[in-house]
Design an enzyme around this catalytic site. Structure first.
Site, mmCIF file in Angstrom:
data_model
loop_
_atom_site.group_PDB
_atom_site.id
_atom_site.type_symbol
_atom_site.label_atom_id
_atom_site.label_comp_id
_atom_site.label_asym_id
_atom_site.label_seq_id
_atom_site.Cartn_x
_atom_site.Cartn_y
_atom_site.Cartn_z
ATOM 1 N N HIS A 1 0.800 -1.233 0.000
ATOM 2 C CA HIS A 1 0.000 0.000 0.000
ATOM 3 C C HIS A 1 0.830 1.279 0.000
ATOM 4 O O HIS A 1 0.268 2.371 -0.014
ATOM 5 C CB HIS A 1 -0.959 0.028 1.194
ATOM 6 C CG HIS A 1 -0.260 0.248 2.510
ATOM 7 N ND1 HIS A 1 0.375 -0.756 3.183
ATOM 8 C CD2 HIS A 1 -0.094 1.360 3.255
ATOM 9 C CE1 HIS A 1 0.898 -0.275 4.302
ATOM 10 N NE2 HIS A 1 0.635 1.014 4.372
HETATM 11 C C1 UD1 Z 1 -2.377 5.405 5.754
HETATM 12 C C2 UD1 Z 1 -1.122 5.993 6.403
HETATM 13 C C3 UD1 Z 1 0.021 4.992 6.291
HETATM 14 C C4 UD1 Z 1 -0.375 3.647 6.841
HETATM 15 C C5 UD1 Z 1 -1.669 3.167 6.185
HETATM 16 C C6 UD1 Z 1 -2.116 1.899 6.836
HETATM 17 C C7 UD1 Z 1 -0.660 8.405 6.384
HETATM 18 C C8 UD1 Z 1 0.119 9.460 5.711
HETATM 19 N N1 UD1 Z 1 -0.696 7.217 5.757
HETATM 20 O O1 UD1 Z 1 -2.101 5.246 4.376
HETATM 21 O O2 UD1 Z 1 1.138 5.475 7.030
HETATM 22 O O3 UD1 Z 1 0.656 2.725 6.589
HETATM 23 O O4 UD1 Z 1 -2.689 4.170 6.355
HETATM 24 O O5 UD1 Z 1 -3.030 1.183 6.078
HETATM 25 O O6 UD1 Z 1 -1.230 8.625 7.420
HETATM 26 N N2 UD1 Z 1 -9.618 4.535 1.591
HETATM 27 C C9 UD1 Z 1 -10.796 3.844 1.503
HETATM 28 N N3 UD1 Z 1 -11.359 3.408 2.673
HETATM 29 C C10 UD1 Z 1 -10.843 3.653 3.892
HETATM 30 C C11 UD1 Z 1 -9.652 4.379 3.968
HETATM 31 C C12 UD1 Z 1 -9.041 4.803 2.804
HETATM 32 O O7 UD1 Z 1 -11.308 3.600 0.424
HETATM 33 O O8 UD1 Z 1 -11.426 3.217 4.900
HETATM 34 C C13 UD1 Z 1 -8.965 4.962 0.316
HETATM 35 C C14 UD1 Z 1 -9.289 6.393 -0.051
HETATM 36 O O9 UD1 Z 1 -9.386 6.441 -1.439
HETATM 37 C C15 UD1 Z 1 -8.055 7.150 0.396
HETATM 38 C C16 UD1 Z 1 -6.943 6.123 0.176
HETATM 39 O O10 UD1 Z 1 -7.546 4.881 0.491
HETATM 40 O O11 UD1 Z 1 -7.854 8.324 -0.312
HETATM 41 C C17 UD1 Z 1 -5.724 6.346 1.027
HETATM 42 O O12 UD1 Z 1 -6.082 6.433 2.400
HETATM 43 P P1 UD1 Z 1 -5.186 7.276 3.433
HETATM 44 O O13 UD1 Z 1 -5.705 7.046 4.791
HETATM 45 O O14 UD1 Z 1 -5.021 8.676 2.974
HETATM 46 O O15 UD1 Z 1 -3.748 6.646 3.259
HETATM 47 P P2 UD1 Z 1 -3.281 5.133 3.336
HETATM 48 O O16 UD1 Z 1 -2.658 4.770 2.053
HETATM 49 O O17 UD1 Z 1 -4.394 4.279 3.853
HETATM 50 N N1 UDP Z 2 -3.713 -6.306 8.619
HETATM 51 C C1 UDP Z 2 -4.938 -6.950 8.717
HETATM 52 N N2 UDP Z 2 -5.592 -7.296 7.563
HETATM 53 C C2 UDP Z 2 -5.064 -7.087 6.341
HETATM 54 C C3 UDP Z 2 -3.794 -6.438 6.245
HETATM 55 C C4 UDP Z 2 -3.155 -6.042 7.406
HETATM 56 O O1 UDP Z 2 -5.427 -7.217 9.813
HETATM 57 O O2 UDP Z 2 -5.699 -7.447 5.360
HETATM 58 C C5 UDP Z 2 -3.080 -5.872 9.857
HETATM 59 C C6 UDP Z 2 -1.757 -6.541 10.207
HETATM 60 O O3 UDP Z 2 -1.786 -6.840 11.570
HETATM 61 C C7 UDP Z 2 -0.737 -5.473 9.908
HETATM 62 C C8 UDP Z 2 -1.474 -4.209 10.194
HETATM 63 O O4 UDP Z 2 -2.794 -4.487 9.734
HETATM 64 O O5 UDP Z 2 0.380 -5.526 10.734
HETATM 65 C C9 UDP Z 2 -0.795 -3.057 9.570
HETATM 66 O O6 UDP Z 2 -1.494 -2.486 8.586
HETATM 67 P P1 UDP Z 2 -0.907 -1.699 7.357
HETATM 68 O O7 UDP Z 2 0.009 -2.548 6.579
HETATM 69 O O8 UDP Z 2 -2.123 -1.152 6.704
HETATM 70 O O9 UDP Z 2 -0.117 -0.456 7.993
HETATM 71 P P2 UDP Z 2 1.429 -0.176 8.343
HETATM 72 O O10 UDP Z 2 1.832 -1.090 9.423
HETATM 73 O O11 UDP Z 2 2.226 -0.329 7.112
HETATM 74 O O12 UDP Z 2 1.405 1.259 8.780
#
Ligand code: UD1
Ligand code: UDP
Length: 366
Positions: free
Chosen positions: A206
Site C-alpha cells: 500500500h
Molecule cells: C495510511 C497511512 C500509512 C499507513 C496506512 C495503513 C498516512 C500518511 N498514511 O495510508 O502510514 O501505513 O494508512 O493502512 O497517514 N480509503 C478507503 N477506505 C478507507 C480508507 C481509505 O477507500 O477506509 C482509500 C481512499 O481512497 C483514500 C486512500 O484509500 O484516499 C488512502 O487512504 P489514506 O488514509 O489517505 O492513506 P493510506 O494509504 O491508507
Molecule cells: N492487517 C490486517 N488485515 C489485512 C492487512 C493487514 O489485519 O488485510 C493488519 C496486520 O496486523 C498489519 C497491520 O494491519 O500488521 C498493519 O497495517 P498496514 O500494513 O495497513 O499499515 P502499516 O503497518 O504499514 O502502517
C-alpha cells in the site's frame, strides 16, 4: 481519576491501541477514552478491528475521512482542538506514524497538554515518506517516548531527546497477537482459501512509492504473477492499491493470474490466521515486518529502507527490489533464509509496561 485519550486513526493503530485500552481500563487510577479520527472508515479497515480486538465503539469520533495530507492534518487539528478544550485530558497517547499521530501531537502541545508517543524513535532515514515526517515532528515535541527496540532509543538520543523522556517498552503489536492467539489458531483460515499450511504466500502492498505510479505498479503486478505461477498467493488488497490497480487497468490481469487470490482487506483474526501458517510474506507494511519476525516467517519487504531495522538484524525480514523477488522466493524455498529470533521485549507484555510507566510519570513516583 487521570483522563487518558487514546488516539486511533487508521488500520495499524487499532492493534496498538487495543492492548493498552484493555490494560488501562482495568486500572482504578485512570479512565481511557478512545478517540477515532476517522482516517480509515470502511468496515474492513476499521469496525472489523474493533470487533476482533474486543474494543468498545469509540467514545469520540472526529469523522475526518480521506483527503490530501494537508486536509487530513488540518481536519484533525481543527476538530480535536475543541475536544481537548472541552475534556481537558491529562494525557493524550498517540501511536504509530500516520497523519493524525502528528496532527494530534501538534494540536495538543500548543494547548500544553501532555502527549506520549507509543512506537517512538523509528526512523527510515527517508524523508520522502510521509510517515517519516510524522515521526520526526511527533517525537520532537512529545513529552514521553515509548520505544519498541533499542535502535529507536539510539535514534532519539542522537536527535537530542532527553533520556528521561524515553522508555523502551517493547512492541505493542505483539500484545494484540498474544491477546487473540487462541482465536487466530482456532479459525483454520488457510482451508477457507483451499490452501495448505506452509504452502502459500501472503501479499500486502500500500505504500505510495509502490502503488501510486503506473509503471512501478505494473512491474510489481507482473512479478507477482510470476511468483503465483510457482506458489499460490493471497493478496489482501488495501483500498489505495485497489483504486490504482483499477485506474491503471491492472486489476483483471492480476486477479486472473494462476494461483492468485485477491481479497478485500481482511479482519485482524483472519489476516493473522493466514499469516501464521504461510510460507512467506511479500509486503511493504510496517506492522507485517514485525509480525513475521515474531512468528519466524520469511518476509520480503519491497522497499529501499525500513524504519524497523531490528526485523532484519534479528528477525526474518529482508529488503528487496521487485526484480529480486523471484530469487528471494527461491531462497526461501531452499531454506536459505534467516530463521530469526524474537527481539527483546516483544513478549505480549508491552501494555503493562506502558501503563506502569504512565503511572510513574503521572504520580512522579521514582
Ligand atoms: C495510511 C497511512 C500509512 C499507513 C496506512 C495503513 C498516512 C500518511 N498514511 O495510508 O502510514 O501505513 O494508512 O493502512 O497517514 N480509503 C478507503 N477506505 C478507507 C480508507 C481509505 O477507500 O477506509 C482509500 C481512499 O481512497 C483514500 C486512500 O484509500 O484516499 C488512502 O487512504 P489514506 O488514509 O489517505 O492513506 P493510506 O494509504 O491508507
Ligand atoms: N492487517 C490486517 N488485515 C489485512 C492487512 C493487514 O489485519 O488485510 C493488519 C496486520 O496486523 C498489519 C497491520 O494491519 O500488521 C498493519 O497495517 P498496514 O500494513 O495497513 O499499515 P502499516 O503497518 O504499514 O502502517
Amino acid at each position: 481519576m487521570t483522563l487518558v485519550h487514546l488516539i486511533a486513526a487508521a488500520r495499524p493503530n487499532f492493534m496498538k491501541v487495543a492492548p493498552l485500552y484493555h490494560e488501562l481500563n482495568r486500572l482504578d487510577w485512570c479512565e481511557p477514552v478512545i478517540v477515532h479520527t476517522g482516517q480509515h472508515y470502511d468496515a474492513n479497515m476499521s469496525d472489523n478491528f474493533f470487533d476482533d480486538l474486543q474494543l468498545p465503539s469509540p467514545d469520540i469520533h472526529l469523522g475526518i475521512g480521506s483527503g490530501s495530507h494537508a486536509e487530513q492534518t488540518a481536519g484533525v487539528m481543527t476538530a480535536y482542538e475543541k475536544i481537548i478544550v472541552e475534556q481537558k485530558p491529562d494525557w493524550i497517547i498517540v501511536v504509530g506514524d500516520v497523519n493524525p499521530t502528528m496532527a494530534v501531537t501538534l494540536c495538543a502541545k500548543k494547548l500544553l497538554v501532555s502527549v506520549a508517543h507509543l512506537e517512538a524513535g523509528l526512523r527510515s532515514g527517508d524523508r520522502s515518506m510521509p510517515e517519516e515526517l510524522n515521526r520526526l515532528v511527533t517525537d520532537s515535541i512529545a513529552d514521553v517516548l515509548w520505544t519498541p527496540s533499542p535502535d529507536a532509543d539510539e535514534n532519539l538520543i542522537k536527535e537530542g531527546v532527553a533520556v528521561s523522556k524515553i522508555s523502551n517498552v517493547g512492541n505493542i503489536m505483539i500484545d494484540s497477537y498474544e491477546l487473540l492467539r487462541e482465536k487466530i489458531q482456532a479459525e483454520s483460515v488457510p482451508a477457507k482459501y483451499d490452501l495448505q499450511s506452509g504452502k502459500y504466500g501472503v501479499v500486502t502492498l500500500h505504500r505510495p512509492s509502490n502503488v501510486d505510479n503506473r509503471d512501478t505498479l505494473t512491474l510489481l503486478a507482473d512479478y507477482l504473477r510470476e511468483v503465483s505461477r510457482e506458489i499460490p498467493l493471497v493478496f489482501s488488497l488495501h483500498p489505495r492499491t485497489r483504486k490504482n490497480l483499477e485506474t491503471y487497468d491492472l486489476f483483471e490481469r492480476l486477479d486472473g493470474a494462476p494461483g492468485m487470490q485477491i481479497t478485500d482487506p481482511l479482519s485482524y483474526i483472519q489476516f493473522m490466521g493466514l499469516v501464521r501458517e504461510s510460507k512467506f510474506l511479500i509486503t511493504d507494511s510496517g506492522g507485517v515486518q514485525e509480525e513475521t519476525s515474531y512468528l519466524g516467517i520469511p518476509c520480503v519487504t519491497l522497499r529501499d529502507t525500513t524504519e524497523r531495522p531490528i526485523t532484519i538484524s534479528l528477525g526474518t525480514n529482508k529488503l528487496a527490489a521487485p526484480d529480486q523477488l523471484m530469487d528471494c522466493i527461491s531462497d526461501i524455498s531452499q531454506g536459505k533464509w534467516s530463521k530469526g529470533q524474537r527481539p527483546p521485549l516483544w513478549d505480549g507484555h508491552t501494555a503493562q509496561r506502558v501503563a506502569e510507566d504512565l503511572y510513574r510519570r503521572t504520580t512522579n513516583v521514582a
